[in-house]
Design a protein around this motif. Structure first.
Motif, PDB file in Angstrom:
ATOM      1  N   ASP A   1       0.834  -1.205   0.000  1.00  0.00           N
ATOM      2  CA  ASP A   1       0.000   0.000   0.000  1.00  0.00           C
ATOM      3  C   ASP A   1       0.866   1.252   0.000  1.00  0.00           C
TER       4      ASP A   1
ATOM      5  N   PRO B   1      -1.296  -6.148  -3.413  1.00  0.00           N
ATOM      6  CA  PRO B   1      -1.911  -4.814  -3.379  1.00  0.00           C
ATOM      7  C   PRO B   1      -3.015  -4.744  -2.333  1.00  0.00           C
ATOM      8  N   LYS B   2      -3.147  -3.573  -1.755  1.00  0.00           N
ATOM      9  CA  LYS B   2      -4.051  -3.415  -0.628  1.00  0.00           C
ATOM     10  C   LYS B   2      -5.478  -3.867  -0.940  1.00  0.00           C
ATOM     11  N   SER B   3      -5.959  -3.517  -2.126  1.00  0.00           N
ATOM     12  CA  SER B   3      -7.358  -3.829  -2.432  1.00  0.00           C
ATOM     13  C   SER B   3      -7.602  -5.336  -2.510  1.00  0.00           C
TER      14      SER B   3
ATOM     15  N   ASN C   1      -5.828   6.180  -3.961  1.00  0.00           N
ATOM     16  CA  ASN C   1      -5.840   4.795  -4.434  1.00  0.00           C
ATOM     17  C   ASN C   1      -5.438   3.878  -3.278  1.00  0.00           C
ATOM     18  N   PRO C   2      -6.318   2.948  -2.907  1.00  0.00           N
ATOM     19  CA  PRO C   2      -5.989   2.121  -1.733  1.00  0.00           C
ATOM     20  C   PRO C   2      -4.709   1.306  -1.926  1.00  0.00           C
ATOM     21  N   ASP C   3      -4.388   0.947  -3.152  1.00  0.00           N
ATOM     22  CA  ASP C   3      -3.187   0.139  -3.382  1.00  0.00           C
ATOM     23  C   ASP C   3      -1.918   0.956  -3.435  1.00  0.00           C
ATOM     24  N   LYS C   4      -2.024   2.170  -3.904  1.00  0.00           N
ATOM     25  CA  LYS C   4      -0.830   3.008  -4.045  1.00  0.00           C
ATOM     26  C   LYS C   4      -1.125   4.399  -3.524  1.00  0.00           C
ATOM     27  N   PRO C   5      -1.509   4.496  -2.268  1.00  0.00           N
ATOM     28  CA  PRO C   5      -1.906   5.814  -1.775  1.00  0.00           C
ATOM     29  C   PRO C   5      -0.711   6.750  -1.661  1.00  0.00           C
TER      30      PRO C   5
END
Lengths: 559, 479
Positions: free
Chosen positions: A163, A225-227, B185-189
């Motif tokens: 993240d 990835p976070k999602s 973006n939750p994955d690349k904040p």
């Protein structure tokens, strides 16, 4: 112990090691079929001792006692669990490791014991993966630094949330001028086989490594990835669960040990069902008595499960384990342990044989593993251990293993009721030491065939034979016994405790190195040394200065 | 030099023409930056001619050169204020030593983190604001939005220059990562919380430029003191541009306040909403939100990182010369720290004498709060002049915080302790509710591209830009 200064003399309340999920403050244990979740959510304002707050999911001994309890109970009480997901209940942080302010305000002895205990907990978690088919998956949903990453390293799989901010790190060297104290460096290169140059870079990079690079460097198994993270963790857990075999029958509840404690002058006493620990603060000698089972052992899996945590072997070794921890943390000055046993040696051997015969049953196996861990705890206890084989004693099989773990054995030769000792199948494999060998193999490193010969030694033996077989150290007769033992005790009690700790640790672990011996060896040699040095704990040392406004100053001379 | 990396395309005062290392790094990075700009920059205006200020040199004339330009052709430059000869470090343990012209090895990682964290905010704000053009209240405001955007882009360049020039391969990788993260973006904040908050309407934009960019100002002021001279000189130049962003915020809110006052006077119930304006209580809620998330950007009240930055002479206080003791070893900063019993439950406050160095975030926050109050006073003067009794106020610094000693706890705008239940029940009294968001959005459905027009909810500015009239065609639309 630790937080108050050693010279203050004020006695801190004793530390107790028994707990229960219903009393956990810092962990939440939940179950979904074959998958358990162990969620770390440390309460800042609930440290074990006043004087620091447990920020950022950092831990102290209180937190780790709960973790150790959870790992143990999962093995006995939840055989249906195949995968344990270790994760954090706090945003952006998995675990920041051992609390620095707690360490900074603890005595050296406490820090060492704390690190040893946390190491033992991590090893028990690894043992659950390798021996009990209960697989730990670290789901790093935030930063895992220092001991936090070491906890992850003890798990079988490490999944890191990608993240942009979640990282794994060892900031000990760059920030605190100490080493990761829970086997981190060893696990990095030995267990995960991280390339040593990358490990070098990683271990000096306070901010750690994130995302794909953490995966490329083998610091984690996957960066997700976070999602997709939560889903990825579940999928991984399901995949492991799918290839793990079922265990038969319901779990076995570990009942409380119900210790009776009393004080009598300089003596404090802890009375268990099969164990008594008496510590004399005047003489600095502890007496540990272990008693044989009464009656016949359980010989079927059904009977064994029915007896549950009352099975003698489980009960007695849980009690020994608890007594050893009591000794380590609450009686630091008791330098010598006199180990005695009481009861029928054949009853011990019968219990051993029955358990060994049932070893394919998961519960019998768990009991054997618990015995193995407790014996290792004894190997690693920094106290001199002398076993006294006296009339009415029962140093046989698993209880003789206690003597083998100790430093010397005195056996009375002759008398009206001459004592005997004996071996059982449990002396020949189920209880390897941290070095991977059995205690007999370690004892007879010079002559491996001696161990083979001893396997044929199925009868009980007296002192003369025991000496001849190399199983005991001294065999005084009745005339000499009292004096010999008294002098041995007094002499031992007069020697430097530091020198004895180092000497015993060096002598106990002959033979090959393993991950475990390295971890404890590095702990006692390097980490403990660095923890003592002015560069860490001096007036201007990094650990002392941490969180303070000034920066540390180092003595630049290499040692 | 290549066609994209030369001193004509990239105005600079860092001798790019003879710096092979920087050229090589920028050759790889510059095309990616343009790609990022096209993807994440202002949506729908890339072909338009915008009347923008471009810095072409650091002198008085050169830093403010105005002309029409298409945004992707904007000449993002690299400027440092001129070096001060024999500059000495002004604070911390290295005070009095000559400033560093290269990165001291022991501070390399810490410094890189500081630069990356600062750098990350710059593209983040461009991303947050990328859809705003489509609801602009006037061409004047549209142009100001784009001016802010291109300058945030230039600030990114400034930080990337430092990463490329002083941090080797790690620096180049971090420079790329700055283009890979995405606000929200939750994955690349983006690294900091406030820069992941959506900025979806112009009220938020003005609040953002007033409150959040002001955090930027104070961070830059603190870094402008740095013992690492290239960082100090870079941030000093950035401050001149940051001032414009805050001007946009301050005057933007002032113009809304003025218009709201007018509309209130027009309505017999002083109801601005009935007249299609933004009522003052709603403005107050947006203020509460952006102010509180901006306070979080300063970091924890008690911080060993802050102490370390100061001790290492890497990050000072804003206007360090105005303080007397530049070592700050002995001072303390008394703080009332909440004492909790369980998560989110405050039982009392405990007075703590925090060593001054550990309180440096709070010291900087104090300066910020004082500065932020000035604009609020101006807006209130405008209300007073218009005969309106309502006053805008800054909420307590305890209110709606996510980091630091108040993080995860519940306080009202006066700083009184609340229970979680009270907070949840009363949240919409203090922060924009969904209905408020919907209302503000409803005012801004269509953009105003006619230079003669201004949206109903905002007053026109007093002056245009660079002597041009207010109704000047600041943006020439192609479509």
């Amino acid at each position: 112990m630790g937080i108050e200064s050693e010279s203050s003399g004020a006695k801190a309340p004793a530390i107790r090691f028994e707990t229960h999920p219903s009393r956990y403050k810092h962990w939440k244990l939940s179950f979904d079929g074959a998958i358990a979740r162990l969620v770390m959510d440390v309460v800042e304002e609930a440290p074990m001792r006043p004087g620091y707050t447990l920020k950022l999911n950092s831990y102290d001994l209180g937190v780790d006692i709960e973790l150790a309890d959870a790992v143990e109970r999962l093995r006995f009480e939840h055989p249906e669990v195949k995968v344990v997901i270790v994760t954090s209940g706090q945003p952006r942080i998995f675990c920041a490791g051992a609390n620095i302010y707690m360490l900074g305000s603890s005595t050296h002895a406490f820090k060492v014991n704390f690190c040893k205990y946390t190491n033992e907990t991590r090893l028990s978690l690894e043992e659950a993966c390798s021996e009990s088919d209960q697989h730990y998956v670290a789901a790093l949903n935030g930063v895992a630094s220092g001991g936090g990453y070491e906890l992850a390293l003890a798990c079988e799989k490490i999944l890191l949330c990608d993240d942009g901010s979640s990282a794994v790190s060892f900031p000990e060297t760059p920030l605190l001028a100490v080493l990761p104290g829970t086997g981190g460096l060893t696990r990095l290169v030995d267990k995960r086989k991280v390339r040593r140059d990358l490990a070098d870079v990683f271990s000096t990079l306070a901010e750690g490594v994130r995302g794909k690079r953490a995966e490329e460097w083998r610091l984690v198994d996957r960066s997700i990835p976070k999602s997709r993270f939560d889903q990825g963790v579940i999928e991984e857990a399901n995949a492991i669960a799918a290839r793990t075999k079922d265990k038969q029958g319901p779990g076995v509840t570990l009942v409380p040990l119900e210790v009776k404690r009393s004080e009598d002058g300089s003596k404090s006493k802890a009375e268990y069902k099969y164990v008594t620990l008496v510590v004399d603060s005047q003489t600095r000698v502890a007496e540990l008595e272990v008693r044989a089972p009464e009656g016949a052992p359980e010989t079927t899996a059904e009977a064994l499960h029915k007896s549950g945590s009352d099975v003698w072997a489980l009960r007695v070794f849980r009690e020994i384990d608890d007594a050893l921890l009591d000794l380590r943390f609450n009686h630091p000055e008791a330098g010598l342990v006199l180990l005695r046993t009481k009861g029928d040696p054949e009853a011990v051997r019968a219990a051993d044989k029955a358990l060994h015969a049932l070893r394919d049953d998961w519960f019998a196996r768990e009991i054997l593993l618990k015995m193995r861990r407790t014996l290792k705890r004894l190997d690693l206890t920094a106290r001199s251990v002398f076993s006294l084989v006296e009339p009415g004693s029962c140093f046989a099989g698993s209880l003789f293993e206690l003597a083998l773990a100790g430093d010397r054995t005195y056996m009375l030769d002759g008398g009206d009721e001459p004592p005997v000792i004996g071996l059982s199948p449990l002396n020949f494999g189920p209880f390897p030491m941290p070095n991977g060998l059995t205690r007999l193999e370690t004892r007879f490193l010079h002559d491996p065939s001696a161990v083979k010969r001893l396997e044929g030694q199925t009868s009980l033996v007296d002192a003369e034979s025991a000496a001849k077989l190399g199983l005991v150290t001294f065999t005084p007769d009745e005339m000499d016994w009292d004096d010999e033992v008294r002098i041995a005790v007094e002499e031992r009690a007069s020697l430097s405790p530091d020198a004895l700790t180092g000497m015993e640790a060096s002598l106990r672990f002959a033979g090959p190195e393993t991950l475990e011996t390295k971890i404890f060896g590095r702990l006692s040699a390097w980490q403990n040394w660095i923890f003592q040095r002015p560069n860490a704990v001096g007036e201007r040392g990094a650990l002392t200065m941490y969180g303070r406004p000034e920066r540390p100053e180092f003595d630049w001379r290499r040692t | 030099m290549s066609s994209v990396v030369n001193s004509e395309r990239i105005p600079n005062n860092v001798d790019l023409a003879s710096d092979k290392k920087l050229q090589r790094a920028l050759e790889a990075w510059q095309p990616r930056f343009i790609d990022w700009w096209k993807e994440m920059g202002p949506e729908g205006f890339q072909e338009d001619q915008i009347y923008l200020r471009t810095a072409v040199s650091v002198d008085h004339e050169g830093w403010a050169h105005f002309d029409y330009v298409k945004m992707p052709d904007y000449r993002w430059g690299i400027f440092l204020t001129d070096p001060v000869s024999d500059r000495k470090i002004g604070f911390g343990d290295h005070m009095g030593e000559p400033v560093w012209q290269s990165v001291p090895g022991e501070f390399r990682n810490v410094l890189r983190r500081l630069v990356v964290t600062q750098g990350d905010t710059e593209p983040a704000s461009v991303e947050q604001q990328r859809l705003l053009g489509q609801s602009c209240p006037s061409l004047y405001d549209l142009r100001n939005l784009f001016q802010v955007n291109v300058e945030e882009g230039r600030h990114l360049w400034a930080m990337v220059y430092l990463l490329h020039s002083y941090f080797g391969r790690d620096g180049r990788e971090e420079a790329e990562a700055l283009l890979e993260r995405r606000s929200g973006n939750p994955d690349k904040p983006r690294i900091l919380g406030a820069f992941n908050e959506p900025c979806q309407n112009w009220l938020s934009f003005f609040m953002f430029t007033y409150f959040t960019d002001r955090d930027g100002k104070y961070q830059l002021l603190a870094l402008a003191e740095s013992g690492f001279d290239p960082l100090a000189r870079t941030t000093r130049f950035m401050l001149t541009e940051e001032a414009h962003h805050m001007f946009v915020g301050e005057t933007g809110i002032l113009r809304i306040v003025q218009r709201t006052a007018e509309l209130m006077k027009k309505n017999k119930n002083e109801d601005a909403r009935a007249e299609g304006g933004i009522d003052l209580p709603t403005m107050q809620k947006y203020l509460n939100f952006w102010y509180s998330v901006s306070l979080d950007l300063f970091g924890g009240e008690i911080s060993s990182n802050a102490a370390n930055f100061f001790a290492s002479s890497l990050k000072g206080r804003a206007k360090e010369e105005s303080y007397e003791d530049h070592r700050a070893v002995d001072g303390v900063y008394p703080m009332d720290v909440p004492v909790t019993a369980g998560p989110g439950v405050v039982t009392s406050f405990r007075r703590e004498e925090v060593p001054l160095r550990n309180a440096m975030n709070e010291v900087l926050r104090d300066e910020y709060i004082e500065d932020a109050q000035r604009g609020v006073d101006k807006w209130n003067r405008a209300l007073a002049e218009a005969g309106i009794s309502y006053r805008l106020t800054l909420p307590s610094r305890r209110f709606h915080r996510r980091t630091g000693i108040y993080g995860g706890l519940y306080f009202d705008v006066q700083g009184n302790v609340l229970t979680k239940e009270d907070w949840e029940r009363r949240r919409d009294e203090w922060l924009p509710s969904e209905a408020d968001e919907a209302y503000v959005k409803s005012l801004m459905t269509a953009p105003i591209y006619d230079p003669k027009q201004m949206a109903n909810w905002i007053a026109p500015p007093k002056h245009g830009i660079k002597g041009r009239p207010v109704d000047f065609e600041y943006v020439k639309r192609t479509a």
